[in-house]
Structures are given as structure tokens and as C-alpha cells.
Design an enzyme around this catalytic site. Structure first.
Site, PDB file in Angstrom:
ATOM      1  N   ASP A   1       0.843  -1.192   0.000  1.00 15.96           N
ATOM      2  CA  ASP A   1       0.000   0.000   0.000  1.00 15.96           C
ATOM      3  C   ASP A   1       0.881   1.245   0.000  1.00 15.96           C
ATOM      4  OD1 ASP A   1      -2.144  -1.683   0.133  1.00 15.96           O
ATOM      5  OD2 ASP A   1      -2.479  -1.442   2.273  1.00 15.96           O
TER       6      ASP A   1
ATOM      7  N   ASP B   1     -14.562  -4.742  -3.747  1.00 11.14           N
ATOM      8  CA  ASP B   1     -14.392  -4.525  -2.308  1.00 11.14           C
ATOM      9  C   ASP B   1     -15.762  -4.553  -1.657  1.00 11.14           C
ATOM     10  OD1 ASP B   1     -11.722  -4.213  -2.755  1.00 11.14           O
ATOM     11  OD2 ASP B   1     -11.741  -2.034  -2.692  1.00 11.14           O
TER      12      ASP B   1
END
Length: 203
Positions: A12, A142
Site C-alpha cells: 500500500d 471490495d
């Protein structure tokens, strides 16, 4: 017999640095973090972290540009440099919502591009790029469990996109070959995946 599978370390990236996942998410999506602790959350530059995983034996990595996902800029150059200086196969995601951002992502030298929010906002465009690029496109779904069922989220997990199953069925009919399904309440928590969700998604 055990079925073989690939492991993708997830990296990330926020403001040019690879960071601890949950901290990175809070910084970019919730805007809630203690500035004095930021240095403790940084794992290194994208290049350093990818090379670390490569030295540990990783063959593939999953790169998330959280600034691009949240609409607060991007880390394009840092990601491009990291991919070019490694031998791993990368899939990238974050902020890929139109032809321009898709072309930029494909030019990173990655193996695959994951498209998320656009599937809820522009399904016709997703159909076009799936047909054009085939296996180089994966649709990132998601989801969050609410009252026993799974709902899609988008734009950094902040917007309710409706039930997962009708969208998944539509994408299957459009010819999507690959999905990246994430329970947003499990991501970065160092706990086991939501196997129930994954099993249902495969049915």
C-alpha cells in the site's frame, strides 16, 4: 491433494512510501492519524519494499496506490520505478476509471491492472476494456458485510454500491476472467481471509 495457489504480497503506497496497511488506509481514506507516528508506519520506498519481497522469494506483488484510489493525487512515478527495478510480476490498482488512467497503468510494465470503482460507475466502459485487454484486466470487488449479506463499496470503501451478487453475475456475462474480492473489514488486519465470502463468490 492440495491445490497450488499464488501469494501476492500487498504493498500500500501513500505519498511516495509503502506503509503499514491499516495506517495507510486511515491516512488516505479516513484522514485520521497522528502525525507523530507516521514515521513508524513507513516500511520504505516502493522499490525497497518490492525488492525485499523479491529477496524473500515473492514472484508476484499487488500494488495499491491509495492516493489515486482516494482522489488525492497519485504515486505513478514511484510505482513505475519500483516495477522497472524488480523482476516480480505486479498487478496494480487505484484510481483507474477511464481510458487515460488505464493506459497509464498499462504502461507501468505491470502484468495486470485491477479496476474497482469504475465497475459501479461505468459498467459499459468496463465491458469495453475487458473485451479489449482480456486477462490483463481484473475487476476488484471490495465488499462489506451488512446484516448478513455482502455489499459493494467504492472510492476508497466509502460508498455503498449495492449487493455484490447481481454485479458479479453481470460481470460474468460480460466475460470478465479475473476478480480480486476483498472483505474490507479483513484487509490489513493480519487475520484469516473471509473464506465464506470467497466460496460464495466462486459459486
Amino acid at each position: 491433494m492440495t491445490t497450488p495457489f499464488d501469494i501476492y504480497p500487498s504493498i500500500d503506497i501513500v505519498s511516495g512510501f509503502a506503509m503499514v496497511s491499516q495506517a495507510a488506509i486511515k491516512m488516505t481514506l479516513e484522514n485520521s492519524y497522528d502525525q507523530s507516528h507516521v514515521s513508524k508506519m513507513i516500511l520504505g520506498t516502493p522499490t525497497e519494499v518490492i525488492n525485499k519481497w523479491q529477496n524473500e522469494g515473492a514472484k508476484k506483488v499487488h500494488i495499491v496506490d491509495l492516493n489515486a484510489a482516494a482522489g488525492t493525487g497519485d504515486n505513478y512515478q514511484a510505482v513505475k520505478q519500483a516495477i522497472s527495478m524488480s523482476h516480480v510480476r505486479a498487478q496494480v490498482c487505484g484510481g483507474i476509471r477511464d481510458d487515460r488512467t488505464l493506459e497509464r497503468a498499462l504502461n507501468l510494465g505491470c502484468e495486470r491492472v485491477n479496476i474497482g470503482t469504475a465497475v459501479l460507475e461505468n459498467i459499459k466502459w468496463c465491458e469495453k476494456v475487458i473485451k479489449e485487454h482480456g486477462n490483463k484486466i481484473a475487476i476488484a470487488l471490495d465488499v462489506k458485510q451488512v446484516n448478513g449479506d455482502y455489499y459493494l463499496t467504492s472510492r476508497g470503501w466509502r460508498v455503498n454500491g449495492g449487493l455484490l451478487w447481481p454485479v458479479l453475475d453481470k460481470l460474468n456475462k460480460l466475460g470478465c476472467l479475473r476478480y480480486v474480492v476483498t472483505d474490507v473489514e479483513k484487509g490489513g488486519m493480519l487475520s484469516k481471509p473471509n473464506f465464506n465470502l470467497l466460496k460464495k463468490s466462486l459459486c
